[in-house]
Design a protein around this motif. Sequence first.
Motif, short mmCIF file in Angstrom:
data_model
loop_
_atom_site.label_atom_id
_atom_site.label_comp_id
_atom_site.label_asym_id
_atom_site.label_seq_id
_atom_site.Cartn_x
_atom_site.Cartn_y
_atom_site.Cartn_z
N THR A 97 -16.87 -95.93 -11.24
CA THR A 97 -15.42 -95.84 -11.10
C THR A 97 -15.06 -95.23 -9.76
N VAL A 98 -13.86 -95.52 -9.29
CA VAL A 98 -13.37 -94.93 -8.05
C VAL A 98 -13.21 -93.42 -8.21
N ALA A 99 -12.91 -92.96 -9.42
CA ALA A 99 -12.77 -91.52 -9.66
C ALA A 99 -14.08 -90.79 -9.36
N ASP A 100 -15.20 -91.39 -9.72
CA ASP A 100 -16.50 -90.77 -9.43
C ASP A 100 -16.73 -90.65 -7.93
N LEU A 101 -16.36 -91.68 -7.19
CA LEU A 101 -16.56 -91.66 -5.74
C LEU A 101 -15.67 -90.64 -5.06
N VAL A 102 -14.38 -90.62 -5.40
CA VAL A 102 -13.49 -89.68 -4.71
C VAL A 102 -13.79 -88.24 -5.10
N LEU B 172 -22.14 -94.92 1.89
CA LEU B 172 -21.48 -95.02 0.59
C LEU B 172 -22.30 -95.85 -0.38
N GLN B 173 -22.21 -95.44 -1.61
CA GLN B 173 -22.78 -96.21 -2.71
C GLN B 173 -21.65 -96.46 -3.68
N TYR C 124 -12.51 -101.20 -5.20
CA TYR C 124 -12.15 -100.85 -6.58
C TYR C 124 -10.80 -101.43 -7.00
N ALA C 125 -10.19 -102.27 -6.18
CA ALA C 125 -8.90 -102.90 -6.48
C ALA C 125 -7.83 -101.87 -6.82
N VAL C 126 -7.69 -100.88 -5.94
CA VAL C 126 -6.66 -99.85 -6.11
C VAL C 126 -5.89 -99.70 -4.81
N GLY C 127 -4.66 -99.20 -4.92
CA GLY C 127 -3.87 -98.90 -3.75
C GLY C 127 -4.07 -97.45 -3.36
N PHE D 228 -7.98 -85.99 -4.29
CA PHE D 228 -7.58 -87.34 -4.65
C PHE D 228 -7.09 -87.35 -6.09
N GLU D 229 -5.91 -87.89 -6.31
CA GLU D 229 -5.40 -88.07 -7.66
C GLU D 229 -5.47 -89.56 -7.97
#
Length: 108
Positions: free
Chosen positions: A42-47, A37-38, A17-20, A58-59
């Motif tokens: 968005t990364v927010a949906d996964l975390v 994992l699927q 997701y190109a995030v740190g 996770f924030e």
Amino acid sequence: FEEMELGELMPLLGRWYAVGVDFEEPELKRLKFSGRLQRYETVADLVKMLEYTGDVVFEVKNDRILVRKKEKAGSGSDQSSACRSSRYLRKSLQETEVFNFNLNTANL
């Protein structure tokens, strides 16, 4: 993946997701997850899905994820929260076929 430490898993998700990723406490990196994992939109949906499986929160802010230890609620709200989490997880499982996480905190 099986019995993968969060310290290994989160950089992988960061690349997807190109995030740190930052950990509030170093011992959180040792929490172990197993599953498939699927990629979500968005990364927010996964975390959000990962939060329901363990003792972490996770924030997500801009291009960073902060991993924190989940605060324990009072005993009266634990059961209610667990029921809500269980309902959400069942609903999510019905909507997405690929989700199976287990948390092993025995090493902490």
